[in-house]
Structure formats: structure tokens, C-alpha cells
Write an enzyme that holds these catalytic residues in place. Structure first.
Site, PDB file in Angstrom:
ATOM      1  N   ASP A  46      15.300  19.414  11.767  1.00  0.00           N
ATOM      2  CA  ASP A  46      16.335  18.377  11.281  1.00  0.00           C
ATOM      3  C   ASP A  46      15.350  18.056  10.196  1.00  0.00           C
ATOM      4  OD1 ASP A  46      18.500  17.690  11.482  1.00  0.00           O
ATOM      5  OD2 ASP A  46      19.014  15.969  12.054  1.00  0.00           O
TER       6      ASP A  46
ATOM      7  N   ASP B 208      24.423  12.033   5.442  1.00  0.00           N
ATOM      8  CA  ASP B 208      23.485  11.897   6.680  1.00  0.00           C
ATOM      9  C   ASP B 208      22.118  12.693   6.203  1.00  0.00           C
ATOM     10  OD1 ASP B 208      21.488  11.033   8.479  1.00  0.00           O
ATOM     11  OD2 ASP B 208      22.462  12.261  10.914  1.00  0.00           O
TER      12      ASP B 208
ATOM     13  N   ASP C 264      28.733  14.131   9.453  1.00  0.00           N
ATOM     14  CA  ASP C 264      27.564  13.867   8.808  1.00  0.00           C
ATOM     15  C   ASP C 264      27.835  15.282   8.095  1.00  0.00           C
ATOM     16  OD1 ASP C 264      27.650  11.377   9.731  1.00  0.00           O
ATOM     17  OD2 ASP C 264      25.358  11.288  10.663  1.00  0.00           O
TER      18      ASP C 264
ATOM     19  N   GLU D 114      28.474  12.259  18.591  1.00  0.00           N
ATOM     20  CA  GLU D 114      27.266  13.020  17.830  1.00  0.00           C
ATOM     21  C   GLU D 114      26.713  13.919  18.083  1.00  0.00           C
ATOM     22  OE1 GLU D 114      25.814  11.189  14.139  1.00  0.00           O
ATOM     23  OE2 GLU D 114      24.615  12.596  14.101  1.00  0.00           O
TER      24      GLU D 114
ATOM     25  N   ASP E 266      18.846  -0.444  10.718  1.00  0.00           N
ATOM     26  CA  ASP E 266      18.752   0.084   9.238  1.00  0.00           C
ATOM     27  C   ASP E 266      18.675  -2.007   8.764  1.00  0.00           C
ATOM     28  OD1 ASP E 266      18.340   2.641  10.778  1.00  0.00           O
ATOM     29  OD2 ASP E 266      20.999   1.875  10.492  1.00  0.00           O
TER      30      ASP E 266
ATOM     31  N   HIS F 221      22.463   2.252  11.379  1.00  0.00           N
ATOM     32  CA  HIS F 221      22.387   1.427  12.618  1.00  0.00           C
ATOM     33  C   HIS F 221      22.037  -0.371  12.308  1.00  0.00           C
ATOM     34  CE1 HIS F 221      21.019   5.868  12.491  1.00  0.00           C
ATOM     35  NE2 HIS F 221      21.334   5.835  13.363  1.00  0.00           N
TER      36      HIS F 221
ATOM     37  N   HIS G 212      22.989  19.191  12.797  1.00  0.00           N
ATOM     38  CA  HIS G 212      22.622  19.434  14.626  1.00  0.00           C
ATOM     39  C   HIS G 212      23.363  20.317  14.884  1.00  0.00           C
ATOM     40  CE1 HIS G 212      22.570  14.915  14.857  1.00  0.00           C
ATOM     41  NE2 HIS G 212      21.705  15.360  13.912  1.00  0.00           N
TER      42      HIS G 212
ATOM     43  N   GLU H  53      28.021  16.623  12.808  1.00  0.00           N
ATOM     44  CA  GLU H  53      26.610  17.147  11.354  1.00  0.00           C
ATOM     45  C   GLU H  53      26.067  18.511  11.372  1.00  0.00           C
ATOM     46  OE1 GLU H  53      23.575  14.256  11.430  1.00  0.00           O
ATOM     47  OE2 GLU H  53      22.315  15.063  10.946  1.00  0.00           O
TER      48      GLU H  53
HETATM   49  C1  XUL Z   1      19.880  12.115  13.585  1.00  0.00           C
HETATM   50  C2  XUL Z   1      21.025  11.774  13.486  1.00  0.00           C
HETATM   51  C3  XUL Z   1      21.278  10.053  13.813  1.00  0.00           C
HETATM   52  C4  XUL Z   1      22.918   9.682  13.782  1.00  0.00           C
HETATM   53  C5  XUL Z   1      23.249   8.258  13.865  1.00  0.00           C
HETATM   54  O1  XUL Z   1      19.476  13.561  13.988  1.00  0.00           O
HETATM   55  O2  XUL Z   1      21.561  12.308  12.779  1.00  0.00           O
HETATM   56  O3  XUL Z   1      20.836   9.526  11.907  1.00  0.00           O
HETATM   57  O4  XUL Z   1      24.125  10.092  12.289  1.00  0.00           O
HETATM   58  O5  XUL Z   1      22.567   7.411  14.878  1.00  0.00           O
HETATM   59 CO    CO Z   2      24.434  12.322  11.636  1.00  0.00          CO
END
Ligand code: XUL
Ligand code: CO
Length: 434
Positions: free
Chosen positions: A305, A337, A294, A230, A102, A99, A269, A266
Site C-alpha cells: 500500500d 489518504d 479514499d 473500508e 492522530d 483517527h 486497497h 480506497e
Molecule cells: C490504511 C487506511 C487507513 C484508513 C483509516 O490503509 O487506509 O488510513 O483510511 O483507518
Molecule cells: Co484509507
């Protein structure tokens, strides 16, 4: 200066008792004619590796970061770049993701933040050139700053929306400058807490307009990598618009964004959405829209999460079955991630954590490949649908069939004899390979 107390991690095979070695991940070993590293395309997440101090809602950070002076200075941000590249080199990880906030600090105003970002990007570019590491994707942090507490591209306030657009514009330009392969949108706070104060229609229209601006800007600056959405159903907002793969696909279709977008799926998620990871991957892949992954996992005992490292071999196998079936990842990769538990606070724990994730996916890859080579599972599924390969089934699939045809067929053929789904037999078959 070296910050991780180990040499470059080597493949030593299953007989090794050295915790700081790969037992399964052997970067150049071929699986089905392609090297493990090309199948898996591992990426390091800058936010977890460099910026996650392991704090939680009940207590502050525990992570030891002897390189970090805790300040928001550009100098500190530049030091982190060296540490991060030392880490990637020791792990043999060739991609990374960030990001904007970051890698560089958010300062007093947009211009100051952008100038800081430019300085860090210049150093990242040098490091990439020196090492051959590539940027898998960049993204903008549109969720930490208090201005985004009610959303960014779905904020009710056009001033906030504008700020978010300015920030994404810059983050896309930084991604382009670093030859990033893709650019991700995770809708951090794009959702709502209560519908009492929310005009959902306007918010989603605004989000679509925002993404169309991103597509237009990409054209202007010559960025032609995919954008990734995402999906995540909740946390931090109560209800997020990009709740799962199906909801994202519907949104992208409705607003004519299918061409430039893919999904970044992800694991944690998926489970928050009440789906398995293989379900979400399959939904995305069936639409030709699975772009990147992810790679982490949740905890079945905790409802949020947890972003744990993916060490579950069965899960890694399921992921790789979908990836191999779709012919492999192209622009995307497996981005860790994932964060260490708060108790694992030493820098070397980052190394252990990534070894675990990389070894689990190496096994998942080998197992999924073996299951596919064996063909019993694939043949079973083909056979299960084989009545659609001929006669009335083929007519249905060709779009030529009517209800009258179905009626006439049923009158002629009578009661069907349904075959067993053989779930347990297939579960046993998969376990043969684990
Ligand atoms: C948050 C998440 C983020 C994204 C990028 O749950 O997964 O870190 O991957 O913004
Ligand atoms: Co993510």
C-alpha cells in the site's frame, strides 16, 4: 506563525507556469450545474498531513516538521491543530478526517487518553467554527498499539475487545461533538496471520457484535451519519476479513448491518485486492452502498500500500464516471489518504502533493462529465443490452421467464448473431476526451 511557505493557492488556469497554483481545480466553477468543490468534496487526512514522518521499514522519518517538538504532550497536539488548519486554508480544502490517536496522544490509561482527546477536540471545534471546515469522518486507531497486534474487534482476547469498544465509543462521541458527517471502520488488524490459531467464525461474529454496539451507541448519542467500512485485503494482516467491496457487502448483509453502513473505497486497497478502482466503486454503487472515497493510488511495481497521491488523470476519470453515474457523493467526499514520497520531505511538498491530487480530480470530473454529455459511451452500453428491453429479454428482467420459455424462444429464433463488444473503439473514444 506561518509554516507553509506560500499564499493561498489560486486557480490560474492551464497557461500558468506557477507550480503553486491550480491549473484545473477552480472551486466555484460549475460542471453540469454544480460547483467543482461540491462535486469533489476534498478532505485532508490528518494522519498523513500532520503525523506521517515518511519513515519506512528501512529507515526513519525524513519529513521536516518544524512545528512539532516530537513529544506526546497535549500542547504539541494543540500546536498541530493550528498548522493543519493553516494547511487546509491555503489549499482551500473544506473537509478533513482523523483517527483519534492522530489528533491526540495515547497516554498511560484510557481516561488520560480520553481527557487528552477532549482537549484537542475542543480546539478543533473552535477551528471548525472559525473556518467553516467540516469533519468528513472520524475513526479510532485500533492497529498501532501493541495490544491490538492480534486484532481489536476480532482479538481472541475479550480484554482487548473491551478496550477497543471503549476507544470506539469515545471516538464516536468526539466525531459527534465535531458534527462529523460519518464514522469509518477500517479493519486494521481485523484478520489473521494463520488459520492454525484462528477461529474465524467466532472472530467475525464478534466483529458483527461490535458494529451492532456502534449502531446502538450512535442511537444513544444522536449520531446519525453513516458508518463506513473500508475494504482492504491485506497489510498489515496476511488476510483481512474486509477484503474487498463484495466481501464487505456479504458481511453487512449476513449480519443485518446494511441500513447504517456504506463503503469507503480506497484506490490502493482495490488494486491490492486484485481489482481495479472502478470495479470496486461499481460493486459498491450497484448495491447503493458507495459512501465515500479514499483517493490515492498504488504503484504497479510495488506490491504494498504505497498511498501515493492520485495524479493519474485516466484513473480520476474512471472514478468520476462512477460517482457521476450514481448521482454524486452526498455525505462522503474524496479524502486524500495519501503521503508524499520519503524524498519529498519539505512542508511545501505537502502543498505540491495536494495540488496534484486536486487538479487531477478536477480534470477527471470535467472529462467524465464531457463523456457523459457526449452520450456515445452511455448509448453504446444501453444499446448493448437493448435485447433485454423487449420480448424474451424483458420477460427475463421481469422475473416471469422459465427455462421452457427460453427453449421455445431458441427453437423459434435459432442461432444468435452476437454483436462486437468494441472495446478498442470505446478506449479510443475515452482517449478523445483526455
Ligand atoms: C490504511 C487506511 C487507513 C484508513 C483509516 O490503509 O487506509 O488510513 O483510511 O483507518
Ligand atoms: Co484509507
Amino acid at each position: 506563525m506561518q509554516y507553509f511557505d506560500c499564499d493561498k493557492i489560486q486557480f490560474e488556469g492551464t497557461s500558468s507556469k506557477n507550480a503553486l497554483s491550480f491549473k484545473h481545480y477552480n472551486a466555484d466553477e460549475l460542471v453540469g450545474g454544480k460547483s467543482m468543490k461540491d462535486h469533489l468534496r476534498f478532505a485532508g487526512a490528518y494522519w498523513h498531513i500532520m503525523r506521517n514522518d515518511l519513515s519506512d521499514p528501512f529507515g526513519g522519518g525524513t519529513a521536516q516538521m518544524p512545528w512539532d517538538d516530537g513529544s506526546d504532550s497535549v500542547e504539541n497536539a494543540l500546536t498541530r491543530v493550528d498548522v493543519f488548519f493553516e494547511f487546509l486554508d491555503k489549499m482551500g480544502i473544506e473537509y478533513y478526517c482523523w483517527h483519534d490517536r492522530d489528533i491526540a496522544p495515547e497516554l498511560n490509561d484510557l481516561s488520560a487518553s480520553s481527557a487528552a482527546l477532549d482537549k484537542v477536540v475542543a480546539k478543533l471545534k473552535d477551528k471548525q467554527n472559525e473556518t467553516g471546515v467540516k469533519l468528513l469522518w472520524g475513526t479510532a486507531c485500533l492497529f498501532s498499539h501493541p495490544r491490538y497486534s492480534q486484532g481489536a474487534a476480532t482479538s481472541p482476547d475479550a480484554n482487548v475487545y473491551a478496550y477497543a469498544g471503549a476507544q470506539v465509543k469515545k471516538a464516536m462521541e468526539a466525531t459527534k461533538e465535531l458534527d462529523g458527517l460519518g464514522y469509518t471502520f477500517w479493519g486494521g488488524r481485523e484478520g489473521y496471520s494463520t488459520l492454525l490459531n484462528t477461529n474465524m467464525k467466532r472472530e467475525i461474529d464478534h466483529l458483527a457484535a461490535f458494529l451492532h454496539m456502534a449502531v446502538d451507541h450512535a442511537k444513544k448519542i444522536g449520531f446519525d451519519g453513516p458508518f463506513y467500512i473500508e475494504p482492504k485485503p491485506r497489510e498489515p494482516s496476511t488476510h483481512q476479513y474486509d477484503s474487498d467491496a463484495a466481501a464487505c457487502l456479504n458481511f453487512l448483509r449476513e449480519y443485518d448491518l446494511m441500513d447504517r453502513f456504506r463503503l469507503n473505497i480506497e484506490t490502493n486497497h482495490a488494486t491490492l485486492a486484485g481489482h481495479t478502482m472502478e470495479h470496486e466503486l461499481t460493486v459498491a454503487a450497484n448495491a447503493g452502498m458507495l459512501g465515500s472515497i479514499d483517493a490515492n493510488r498504488g504503484d504497479t511495481l510495488i506490491g504494498w500500500d504505497t498511498d501515493q497521491f492520485p495524479t493519474d488523470i485516466h484513473l480520476a476519470t474512471q472514478v468520476m464516471l462512477v460517482v457521476l453515474e450514481m448521482g454524486g457523493l452526498t455525505t462522503g467526499g474524496l479524502n486524500f489518504d495519501a503521503k508524499r514520497r520519503r524524498e519529498s520531505h519539505e512542508p511545501i511538498d505537502l502543498v505540491h502533493a495536494h495540488i496534484g491530487g486536486m487538479d487531477a480530480f478536477a480534470r477527471g470530473l470535467k472529462i467524465a462529465h464531457a463523456i457523459r454529455e457526449d452520450r456515445r459511451l452511455l448509448n453504446f452500453v444501453d444499446e448493448r443490452y437493448s435485447s433485454f428491453d423487449k420480448d424474451i429479454g424483458a420477460k427475463v428482467e421481469s422475473g416471469q421467464c422459465s427455462f421452457e420459455d427460453l427453449e421455445a424462444f431458441t427453437q423459434a429464433n435459432g442461432e444468435p448473431t452476437v454483436a462486437s463488444g468494441r472495446q478498442e473503439m470505446l478506449e479510443n473514444l475515452v482517449n478523445e476526451f483526455l
